[in-house]
Design an enzyme around this catalytic site. Structure first.
Site, short mmCIF file in Angstrom:
data_model
loop_
_atom_site.label_atom_id
_atom_site.label_comp_id
_atom_site.label_asym_id
_atom_site.label_seq_id
_atom_site.Cartn_x
_atom_site.Cartn_y
_atom_site.Cartn_z
CE LYS B 63 -4.01 1.88 2.57
NZ LYS B 63 -4.82 1.72 3.81
CB SER B 139 -8.18 3.52 2.87
OG SER B 139 -7.30 2.94 3.84
CB SER B 163 -8.34 0.72 5.84
OG SER B 163 -9.01 1.95 5.94
#
Lengths: 585, 470
Positions: B63, B139, B163
């Site tokens: 990420k 996210s 997330s």
């Protein structure tokens, strides 16, 4: 003629006359000596120091005693802890390094970093808090205080707002130490750890930012509000805080290096009022003088506003030293909302009770205690003790300092005398004289700094041990000391090689030497003078005869090359002279 | 089934990234030559029988809020860090690379982790590999899409309020949020430090277990909240006591989700496990508390982005003397600005007591709820070993609907994931059907029992298997 008498006389001759007439200046100097300056022995140096101190301390104080107003003051003092590394990073603390060379990713607040408490900051911070008799909180926490400034990369400062390291302490300004009229106790509200910011150097049209100082460990000491009659008290309170921080070796020294900065709250209320007046905060004062002057100016400003029927507006003000006035920085409406928030990355600091006790044991004595101990236990004079403290830069029993040296010498001499079964009452006082006046005097004359003192405590103690055990005479000891500065030999080695030890001369041996002195032309002449004085009776004659007689004592001692004590020699001289018909009682 | 050699996987993955470019899952990809060199080295080690670890040569996507070494940028999907390359690399990245794993590239996300559908990104929205009209979840949407699309088997994400788990449920993969403190956050760009947790998205829970074991092998001295992995004894019984938190049975729960929940519990019950309804009464307050605390910390953490030392610097701030207002105005997206304002508000002097402090109290109550059912220590008369509940109240919504949502409507997707985040307990979202995940929660440090449930559910045929080509 005991050697210590000589030293004592010499001391009087060399000491600066602090009690000589120049009242205002000297009064202030006494205060200064209380915490900072030395009590120098060399008269030229002493004078220089007096002038320098007087110049530095020419403050514009303000006394409220004769006014209907009561001034109240509060200090927030920031001092940099003297640790090798920063509060939350492994970067080194530095004062002199080239700009922006001591920055870790944590200091620069790069994305993705977390602070980690450097536990070594706790020791000096706890020592500082203990010096003010604070209660150390076994559980404390860190908080974030938010505001934007270009020299604070995170956009917040990590401090201790909700649960500080220590709380509820105090210190006392005393007449003897601080030159106040009556003792004034000042409360400490809390002592907290926090990060320093970077430094901004103005270089128009730019501002240059140096982040070396970012994250340096600070201790903030917040006092309770305290009433003051004179603005000097505020300056003295700051001086006292600095003296204690120095004494316990907690902080980077020297305000000129940014090691100590203070914000001062000032308020004015009618005398006898049960509530305090509206306060104004003066930011960023970095000397005792600035504090004294700024408080005076601010108090006058507030009083004049009140007297003209106006109200005081709570605001943050700055100090303009050039003009001698405080100036408005921002008002209530411009106050920064710091949005204090518990620091989520840093765990609480838990300090075990026994760890606090352990640290308490290692905390050096405060200046007052240390001096009192030297006076009461070792019997040296108050002034000599204060001088030692000053020479040690205000740090009692500092490693390698004069006080430590003196204590060690005294201890060794006392042990030696006990082994020799000699009872000498005032070892401490004699040692004090010798260390401070003979040794330090020699070093000063030769421009050798104390830290480079070539005479170790063992050799100094040996010299004084022999002296006090009457193994050598005072003059011999005084001749030996300078030689210890330039040679690594011990006193014992020199004494043995050069036969300097006191010997047991028989009366006949001594009389023979006195006779030989009398037989010299000068001796014959002096004896005639002495005989001529026989006609003057009473104390007047005795005094005159004593003066003339001393020639024979001196000359005989010179012949004996320091191997007999003056008292013994005097007795021998008396015996011989009486036989010759000199009227001696 | 033996894995193909790493060099083959690297080529296949690069092809898949190109083929699936419309997903917008990656924001940067490591150079092919670099990947192939790493893969060849791993291949040689494996061939020589001396792999660095059982994940040597495996590809992983990271990420974009986790710092990676140059040349990969770390942008947090924010314009303000649009060109930022980090001089530090995250401890988790260092550890996986030291174990021979190969960083394929950086994945798209909601800006700084703030969002539940991976649409608030300076790189554009992420598309759900199963249906491009549907939300990927967020996210960590880029990581979820990369794994779900078969580009790689494993990805790192971060989970602050759900997330990792939410996009994993929406994309039908496994999403694991470990106990707070077991995976280092050093080099992980903070959104809300007290909640941020690095975790793993994978096609297969066993890979997640291997990677977790590798990354949590030792605490990290750089992260002050890093804690050594505990060794709790699991009850020796072969059957588990599984709690159903009745408070998660929301009125708004989608029928597909509710029936999947029941089916999951039935299959576990049939396998001999005990099902116990329990109550976590403060669940209903968790979402509100989360949306006070996380923005508060965010407003603080994001204060450093002023363009003075790194990152975007607005032209306006160079000439107008505004210093940083222009930079922050241009650099942050709308959702980030909204949360900064929200956080600054709840921390302000007049509001602190009513918002931040109250929310902290609720956080403690939520934590106490979990402790009451799990027991605090080994030997405590705990009621249950694990809890099972849906990860999300619904299957993935349409992106168009999410984009139209106003104010805080979009936050409702996090209602079932925020309690475990507030409590810092481990939670794994296992796919039970397309677009639906069930999260298994345990007491802090109880990762082992999560694997046990995953294994049990797998044996009972309760885990949804993605087709390999997907």
């Amino acid at each position: 003629m005991p050697p210590r008498l000589t030293t004592h006389l010499k001391l009087l001759a060399l000491s600066p006359r602090l009690s000589s007439p120049c009242p205002p200046l000297c009064r202030r100097l006494t205060i200064v000596t209380a915490s900072t300056t030395s009590d120098p022995l060399n008269s030229q140096k002493a004078q220089k120091a007096i002038l320098k101190a007087a110049h530095k301390r020419k403050t514009t104080s303000f006394t409220a005693t004769d006014t209907p107003w009561q001034i109240t003051c509060g200090l927030e003092v920031h001092a940099q802890l003297n640790t090798e590394r920063k509060l939350f990073s492994a970067a080194r603390t530095s004062v002199t390094a080239p700009p922006n060379t001591h920055i870790s990713p944590i200091d620069a607040s790069l994305p993705g970093v977390q602070p980690t408490l450097n536990p070594s900051v706790l020791l000096p911070a706890i020592r500082a808090a203990l010096s003010f008799s604070c209660t150390i909180n076994t559980h404390s926490r860190f908080d974030r205080k938010h505001y934007f400034y270009w020299d604070q990369p995170a956009g917040y400062q990590i401090t201790q707002y909700y649960s500080p390291l220590a709380a509820r302490g105090h210190f006392t300004l005393t007449p003897a130490w601080d030159g106040v009229d009556t003792p004034i106790q000042i409360g400490i509200r809390q002592v907290q750890l926090e990060q320093d910011t970077g430094k901004t150097l103005s270089a128009p049209p730019n501002n240059l930012v140096d982040l070396n100082r970012v994250g340096a460990p600070l201790v903030e000491i917040i006092t309770d509000p305290f009433p003051i009659e004179d603005s000097e008290i505020a300056g003295k309170a700051l001086a006292k805080i600095q003296a204690y921080l120095k004494a316990v070796d907690a902080c980077v020294l020297g305000m000129e290096w940014g090691g100590l900065r203070a914000d001062v709250n000032v308020s004015v209320a009618p005398r006898g009022s049960s509530t305090l007046g509206q306060r104004c905060e003066i930011k960023n004062l970095s000397s005792f003088k600035a504090v004294t002057d700024a408080v005076a100016a601010e108090a006058k400003r507030q009083i004049s506003l009140l007297e003209s029927g106006k109200e005081i507006v709570g605001e943050t003000r700055g100090w303009d030293a050039e003009k001698g006035v405080t100036t408005r920085l921002r008002g209530k409406e411009g106050e920064v909302d710091y949005r204090y928030m518990p620091e989520p990355d840093l765990p609480p600091v838990d300090i075990a009770e026994n760890a606090i006790l352990k640290i308490q044991e290692t905390v050096q004595m405060l200046p007052e205690e240390a001096v009192e101990k030297l006076v009461n236990v070792h019997g040296i004079t108050w002034k000599d003790a204060r001088t030692m403290l000053a020479l040690d830069d205000g740090r009692p029993m500092a490693e390698g300092g004069v006080m430590e040296f003196f204590t060690e010498v005294t201890k060794v001499v006392q042990e030696y005398l006990e082994n020799q079964k000699k009872h000498v009452g005032d070892v401490g006082r004699v040692a004090g004289n010798w260390v401070l006046h003979e040794l330090w005097g020699l070093l000063t004359v030769r421009e050798i700094e104390w830290k480079d003192n070539p005479v170790d405590a063992a050799r100094m103690a040996q010299l004084l041990g022999y002296l006090l055990a009457d193994a050598i005479t005072g003059p011999t000891a005084k001749k030996l000391l300078p030689r210890l500065l330039t040679s690594p030999e011990t006193p014992a080695e020199i004494i043995k090689r050069e036969n300097l030890a006191v010997q047991n001369h028989t009366d006949d041996q001594l009389a023979a030497i006195v006779d030989s002195v009398l037989a010299t032309p000068k001796g014959t002449q002096v004896l005639e003078q002495l005989m001529a004085l026989n006609s003057i009776a009473g104390p007047k004659g005795d005094k005159k005869r004593m003066g003339v007689k001393s020639y024979f004592i001196g000359a005989t001692m010179k012949e004996l090359k320091g191997t007999a004590q003056a008292k013994v020699v005097e007795q021998a001289v008396n015996r011989v002279l009486k036989e010759k018909g000199v009227a001696l009682n | 089934m033996p894995l193909p050699p790493p060099t083959t996987t690297v080529r296949a993955s690069l092809n898949a990234i190109a083929r699936h470019s419309a997903l917008n899952a990656f924001v940067s990809v490591a150079p092919e030559s670099h990947l192939l060199a790493k893969a060849a080295a791993a291949e040689a080690r494996i061939a020589a029988g001396s792999p660095l670890s059982d994940l040597d040569g495996r590809l992983i996507a990271i990420k974009d809020n986790i710092c990676t070494p140059s040349p990969l940028r770390t942008t947090c999907a924010s314009k303000i860090l649009g060109n930022y390359t980090s001089p530090i690399s995250a401890t988790v990245v260092d550890r996986l690379e030291a174990a021979g794993m190969i960083t394929l590239g950086k994945t798209n996300m909601d800006e700084f982790g703030m969002g539940s559908h991976s649409v608030f990104s300076s790189h554009g929205a992420v598309k759900n590999p199963h249906d491009s009209d549907l939300s990927t979840g967020g996210s960590s949407g880029g990581s979820a899409a990369a794994v779900a699309a078969g580009i790689c088997d494993l990805a790192l994400g971060t989970d602050t309020g759900g997330s990792i788990r939410l996009p994993s449920a929406y994309c039908s993969i496994t999403g694991f949020k470990p106990s707070y403190g077991l995976l280092s956050r050093w080099g992980v760009v903070a959104y809300a430090n007290s909640l941020d947790t690095v975790g793993i998205l994978s096609r297969n829970w066993r890979d997640a277990r291997s990677l977790f074991s590798l990354l949590s092998a030792a605490p990290d001295t750089l992260d002050p909240t890093s804690i050594p992995r505990p060794n709790p004894k699991i009850r020796s019984s072969s059957t588990l006591r599984i709690g159903i938190p009745v408070d998660y049975n929301l009125h708004e729960l989608d029928d597909r989700v509710r029936s999947a929940w029941i089916r999951t519990l039935e299959s576990l019950s049939n396998a001999g496990h005990e099902i116990i309804p329990i109550s976590l009464p403060n669940t209903k307050h968790a979402l509100a508390a989360y949306y006070v605390l996380a923005p508060a910390e965010a407003s603080s953490n994001l204060a450093r982005y002023d363009g003075l030392r790194y990152g975007l610097r607005s032209e306006q701030d160079r000439v107008n003397g505004t210093l940083f207002a222009g930079t922050r105005g241009e650099g942050f997206g709308e959702e980030v600005k909204k949360r900064i304002l929200l956080g600054a508000f709840s921390l302000s002097a007049g509001k602190m007591d009513n918002y931040f402090i109250q929310a902290q109290k609720i956080r403690k109550m939520v934590q106490d709820d979990f402790t009451a059912v799990f027991g605090r220590d080994e030997g405590d008369a705990s009621q249950v070993d694990v809890l099972i509940a849906p990860t999300s109240p619904s299957p993935p919504p349409k992106i168009a609907e999410v984009a139209d949502a106003h104010g805080t409507d979009g936050y409702v997707a996090d209602v079932l994931t925020t309690p475990a985040s507030l409590a810092g307990i481990p939670s794994i979202s296992l796919p039970v059907e397309k677009g639906v995940g069930m999260q298994v929660m345990a007491q802090w440090g109880g990762e082992e029992v999560l694997w046990k449930v995953a294994e049990g559910l797998e044996e009972a045929g309760g885990i949804y298997q993605l087709e390999t080509s997907e």
